[in-house]
Design a protein around this motif. Sequence first.
Motif, mmCIF file in Angstrom:
data_model
loop_
_atom_site.group_PDB
_atom_site.id
_atom_site.type_symbol
_atom_site.label_atom_id
_atom_site.label_comp_id
_atom_site.label_asym_id
_atom_site.label_seq_id
_atom_site.Cartn_x
_atom_site.Cartn_y
_atom_site.Cartn_z
ATOM 1 N N ASN A 178 18.229 -11.525 5.737
ATOM 2 C CA ASN A 178 18.392 -10.008 4.343
ATOM 3 C C ASN A 178 18.618 -11.444 3.208
ATOM 4 N N ILE A 179 18.048 -10.712 2.672
ATOM 5 C CA ILE A 179 17.315 -11.526 0.948
ATOM 6 C C ILE A 179 17.403 -10.682 0.117
ATOM 7 N N ALA A 180 17.921 -10.601 -1.432
ATOM 8 C CA ALA A 180 18.642 -9.448 -1.965
ATOM 9 C C ALA A 180 17.217 -10.104 -3.478
ATOM 10 N N ILE A 181 16.518 -8.892 -3.446
ATOM 11 C CA ILE A 181 15.490 -9.200 -4.404
ATOM 12 C C ILE A 181 16.063 -7.569 -5.462
ATOM 13 N N SER A 182 15.226 -8.022 -6.605
ATOM 14 C CA SER A 182 15.646 -6.755 -8.056
ATOM 15 C C SER A 182 14.490 -5.355 -7.855
ATOM 16 N N ASP A 183 14.518 -4.521 -8.229
ATOM 17 C CA ASP A 183 14.360 -2.993 -7.722
ATOM 18 C C ASP A 183 12.800 -3.437 -8.074
ATOM 19 N N ASP A 184 12.539 -4.299 -9.282
ATOM 20 C CA ASP A 184 11.212 -3.854 -9.520
ATOM 21 C C ASP A 184 10.215 -5.033 -8.262
ATOM 22 N N VAL A 185 10.813 -6.252 -7.968
ATOM 23 C CA VAL A 185 10.173 -6.552 -7.172
ATOM 24 C C VAL A 185 9.981 -6.453 -6.008
ATOM 25 N N TYR A 186 11.119 -5.319 -5.294
ATOM 26 C CA TYR A 186 10.504 -4.935 -4.597
ATOM 27 C C TYR A 186 9.807 -3.685 -4.595
ATOM 28 N N ARG A 187 9.245 -2.484 -5.605
ATOM 29 C CA ARG A 187 8.688 -2.102 -5.532
ATOM 30 C C ARG A 187 7.317 -2.605 -5.498
ATOM 31 N N ARG A 188 6.941 -3.918 -6.256
ATOM 32 C CA ARG A 188 5.736 -4.624 -6.777
ATOM 33 C C ARG A 188 4.878 -4.933 -5.369
ATOM 34 N N LEU A 189 6.241 -5.534 -4.403
ATOM 35 C CA LEU A 189 5.874 -6.686 -3.165
ATOM 36 C C LEU A 189 5.729 -4.466 -2.207
ATOM 37 N N LYS A 190 6.425 -3.490 -2.326
ATOM 38 C CA LYS A 190 6.160 -2.773 -1.372
ATOM 39 C C LYS A 190 4.340 -2.282 -1.810
ATOM 40 N N ARG A 191 3.954 -2.340 -2.677
ATOM 41 C CA ARG A 191 2.635 -1.800 -3.087
ATOM 42 C C ARG A 191 1.997 -2.451 -2.973
ATOM 43 N N GLU A 192 1.713 -3.799 -2.584
ATOM 44 C CA GLU A 192 1.326 -4.914 -1.629
ATOM 45 C C GLU A 192 1.277 -4.693 -0.680
ATOM 46 N N LYS A 193 2.297 -4.102 0.626
ATOM 47 C CA LYS A 193 2.398 -4.641 1.611
ATOM 48 C C LYS A 193 1.356 -3.793 2.493
ATOM 49 N N GLY A 194 1.513 -2.602 2.313
ATOM 50 C CA GLY A 194 0.410 -1.497 2.741
ATOM 51 C C GLY A 194 0.917 -1.157 4.181
ATOM 52 N N ASP A 195 0.089 -2.042 5.704
ATOM 53 C CA ASP A 195 0.896 -0.939 6.385
ATOM 54 C C ASP A 195 1.371 -2.191 7.406
#
Length: 75
Positions: free
Chosen positions: A4-21
């Motif tokens: 488990n790693i901790a990331i900011s909400d902003d980074v999470y949203r940007r990473l989620k946008r990139e991941k697709g499926d």
Amino acid sequence: MSKNIAISDDVYRRLKREKGDRSFSEVIADKLDGGGEISDVTGQGIFDAETPDKVTDEIERLSEGTMDRVTDEDL
């Protein structure tokens, strides 16, 4: 094994946008294995160098007179 790693909400949203499926691990591994940097998957660097200045100029232009109007309304 997972970690488990901790990331900011902003980074999470940007990473989620990139991941697709794909999984987050797949996206990060692909970028790092391909010689990429973590900023490649967080959306940083997607604008050209002039964009921040253009946005700042536009905000300043749109804000002109705002303080005068607010001050006038307080009188």
